[in-house]
Enzyme design. Structure first.
Site, PDB file in Angstrom:
ATOM      1  N   ASN A   9       1.055  -1.120   0.060  1.00  0.00           N
ATOM      2  CA  ASN A   9      -0.090   0.024  -0.024  1.00  0.00           C
ATOM      3  C   ASN A   9       0.923   1.371   0.176  1.00  0.00           C
ATOM      4  O   ASN A   9       1.580   1.511   0.946  1.00  0.00           O
ATOM      5  CB  ASN A   9      -0.793  -0.105   1.114  1.00  0.00           C
ATOM      6  CG  ASN A   9      -1.653   1.227   1.339  1.00  0.00           C
ATOM      7  OD1 ASN A   9      -1.839   2.007   0.553  1.00  0.00           O
ATOM      8  ND2 ASN A   9      -2.392   1.503   2.573  1.00  0.00           N
ATOM      9  N   LYS A  11       0.066   4.382  -0.134  1.00  0.00           N
ATOM     10  CA  LYS A  11      -0.444   5.343   0.583  1.00  0.00           C
ATOM     11  C   LYS A  11      -0.073   6.584  -0.602  1.00  0.00           C
ATOM     12  O   LYS A  11      -0.174   6.281  -1.685  1.00  0.00           O
ATOM     13  CB  LYS A  11       0.045   5.679   1.882  1.00  0.00           C
ATOM     14  CG  LYS A  11       0.041   4.367   2.915  1.00  0.00           C
ATOM     15  CD  LYS A  11       0.161   4.348   4.109  1.00  0.00           C
ATOM     16  CE  LYS A  11      -0.087   3.134   4.814  1.00  0.00           C
ATOM     17  NZ  LYS A  11       0.231   3.292   6.365  1.00  0.00           N
ATOM     18  N   HIS A  94      -9.425   1.684   4.937  1.00  0.00           N
ATOM     19  CA  HIS A  94      -8.134   1.752   5.585  1.00  0.00           C
ATOM     20  C   HIS A  94      -8.266   2.697   6.868  1.00  0.00           C
ATOM     21  O   HIS A  94      -9.068   3.543   7.051  1.00  0.00           O
ATOM     22  CB  HIS A  94      -7.047   2.301   4.708  1.00  0.00           C
ATOM     23  CG  HIS A  94      -5.699   2.046   5.303  1.00  0.00           C
ATOM     24  ND1 HIS A  94      -5.114   3.086   6.467  1.00  0.00           N
ATOM     25  CD2 HIS A  94      -4.698   1.394   5.072  1.00  0.00           C
ATOM     26  CE1 HIS A  94      -3.946   2.577   6.590  1.00  0.00           C
ATOM     27  NE2 HIS A  94      -3.669   1.550   5.988  1.00  0.00           N
ATOM     28  N   GLU A  96      -6.495   4.905   8.107  1.00  0.00           N
ATOM     29  CA  GLU A  96      -6.316   6.409   7.614  1.00  0.00           C
ATOM     30  C   GLU A  96      -7.419   6.948   6.898  1.00  0.00           C
ATOM     31  O   GLU A  96      -7.920   8.191   7.336  1.00  0.00           O
ATOM     32  CB  GLU A  96      -5.063   6.404   6.801  1.00  0.00           C
ATOM     33  CG  GLU A  96      -3.723   6.199   7.632  1.00  0.00           C
ATOM     34  CD  GLU A  96      -2.708   5.460   6.663  1.00  0.00           C
ATOM     35  OE1 GLU A  96      -2.753   5.554   5.407  1.00  0.00           O
ATOM     36  OE2 GLU A  96      -1.712   4.864   7.425  1.00  0.00           O
ATOM     37  N   GLU A 166      -5.075  -4.590  10.627  1.00  0.00           N
ATOM     38  CA  GLU A 166      -4.137  -3.749  10.946  1.00  0.00           C
ATOM     39  C   GLU A 166      -4.403  -2.932  12.149  1.00  0.00           C
ATOM     40  O   GLU A 166      -5.041  -1.895  12.075  1.00  0.00           O
ATOM     41  CB  GLU A 166      -4.054  -2.632   9.697  1.00  0.00           C
ATOM     42  CG  GLU A 166      -3.884  -3.295   8.153  1.00  0.00           C
ATOM     43  CD  GLU A 166      -3.410  -2.279   7.149  1.00  0.00           C
ATOM     44  OE1 GLU A 166      -2.081  -2.579   6.794  1.00  0.00           O
ATOM     45  OE2 GLU A 166      -3.733  -1.096   7.083  1.00  0.00           O
ATOM     46  N   GLY A 172       3.113   2.338  10.716  1.00  0.00           N
ATOM     47  CA  GLY A 172       4.089   3.236  10.562  1.00  0.00           C
ATOM     48  C   GLY A 172       4.911   3.805  11.726  1.00  0.00           C
ATOM     49  O   GLY A 172       5.461   4.750  11.929  1.00  0.00           O
ATOM     50  N   SER A 212       3.829  -2.209   9.981  1.00  0.00           N
ATOM     51  CA  SER A 212       5.032  -2.434  10.288  1.00  0.00           C
ATOM     52  C   SER A 212       5.618  -3.873  10.016  1.00  0.00           C
ATOM     53  O   SER A 212       6.929  -4.434  10.458  1.00  0.00           O
ATOM     54  CB  SER A 212       5.568  -2.151  11.726  1.00  0.00           C
ATOM     55  OG  SER A 212       5.256  -0.728  12.013  1.00  0.00           O
ATOM     56  N   GLY A 234       5.086   1.118   4.497  1.00  0.00           N
ATOM     57  CA  GLY A 234       6.672   1.655   4.163  1.00  0.00           C
ATOM     58  C   GLY A 234       7.507   0.837   3.673  1.00  0.00           C
ATOM     59  O   GLY A 234       8.258   1.184   2.437  1.00  0.00           O
TER      60      GLY A 234
HETATM   61  P1  13P Z   1       3.342   0.256   7.664  1.00  0.00           P
HETATM   62  O1  13P Z   1       3.789  -1.011   6.732  1.00  0.00           O
HETATM   63  O2  13P Z   1       3.914   1.425   6.947  1.00  0.00           O
HETATM   64  O3  13P Z   1       3.275   0.120   8.930  1.00  0.00           O
HETATM   65  O4  13P Z   1       2.007   0.444   7.165  1.00  0.00           O
HETATM   66  C1  13P Z   1       0.824  -0.348   7.261  1.00  0.00           C
HETATM   67  C2  13P Z   1      -0.393  -0.044   6.188  1.00  0.00           C
HETATM   68  O5  13P Z   1      -0.959   0.804   6.835  1.00  0.00           O
HETATM   69  C3  13P Z   1      -0.648  -0.857   5.137  1.00  0.00           C
HETATM   70  O6  13P Z   1      -2.107  -0.497   4.459  1.00  0.00           O
END
Ligand code: 13P
Length: 248
Positions: A9, A11, A94, A96, A166, A172, A212, A234
């Site tokens: 992802n 983002k 998601h 976010e 998640e 993150g 993560s 990430g």
């Molecule tokens: P990270 O792997 O950066 O923690 O993000 C996870 C995420 O939100 C994937 O959708």
């Protein structure tokens, strides 16, 4: 036997030209016959990324989609736009989007239904806050997200859907859920699907862990009986993603 699905992802990262460069770097690193490999990318990157992924094992996903067919919804992206561009998956709900754009479980449900109607596989996200985990209400909260998210979804459709667990506190932050925590919730989600539908549906649906995930923890996480791969933020923007895809 469920096939693993390992999705990046991106983002809100990568301009169209950066996106093509990244795909060209990752292409040789993410070849893996045993898993579905998906790059979920910003809307503006979908067309160039699809082009750059031609002839590879990489499938392209979107990070969001609107639940109407077309019309006066400035700034939104429709299911037909996605399918016409070659999109196979869409990340929905998601955390976010829930937090910053106020998406509710009911909105996510409308999007899940619309994506399925158009043959796009939803990757429906769920997960608790740190506060909820500390209060011991993790499973209650996630069960609600799953139950509402899957309203009016048939068993046959549910079998093709992907759920991403998640935990918000692990996104993150570099703070991965322990393997036990991740497996426990993924098992709980599968039990919830069995309750809504039946054991056969629960046995087929794929459940990812996200938060993560990196080259160092992927193998242990993905070896769990109820974890069918990962949704990676990430680390999906780096060569490390190749190691995650080839975690064994
Ligand atoms: P990270 O792997 O950066 O923690 O993000 C996870 C995420 O939100 C994937 O959708």
């Amino acid at each position: 036997m469920r096939k693993k699905i390992i999705a990046g992802n991106w983002k809100m990262n990568m301009t169209p030209s950066q996106a093509v460069e990244l795909v060209n770097t990752l292409k040789p690193l993410v070849a893996n016959e045993e898993a579905d490999v998906v790059f979920c990318v910003p809307a503006i990157d979908i067309v160039p990324v699809t082009e750059a992924c031609k002839g590879t094992n990489i499938q392209v996903g979107a990070e969001n989609m609107y639940f109407e067919e077309s019309g006066a919804y400035t700034g939104e992206v429709s299911p037909d736009m996605l399918t016409d561009a070659g999109v196979k998956y869409v990340v929905l709900g998601h955390s976010e989007r829930r937090e910053y754009f106020y998406e509710t479980n009911a909105d996510v449900n409308k999007k899940v239904l619309k994506a399925l109607e158009h043959g796009i596989t939803p990757i429906m996200c769920c997960g608790e806050t740190l506060e909820q985990r500390e209060q011991g209400v993790t499973m209650d909260f996630i069960r609600q997200q799953v139950k509402v998210g899957f309203q009016n979804v048939t068993a046959d459709q549910a079998k093709t859907t992907v759920i991403a667990y998640e935990p918000i506190w692990a996104i993150g932050t570099g703070k991965t859920a322990t393997t036990e925590q991740a497996e426990e919730v993924c098992r709980g989600i599968r039990a919830c699907i069995a309750e809504i539908y039946d054991d056969a549906t629960a046995a087929e649906i794929r459940i990812q862990y996200g938060g993560s995930v990196n080259a160092g923890n992927a193998a242990e996480l993905f070896a769990q009986p109820d974890i069918d791969g990962g949704l990676v933020g990430g680390a999906s923007l780096k060569a490390d993603f190749g190691k995650i895809v080839n975690y064994k």
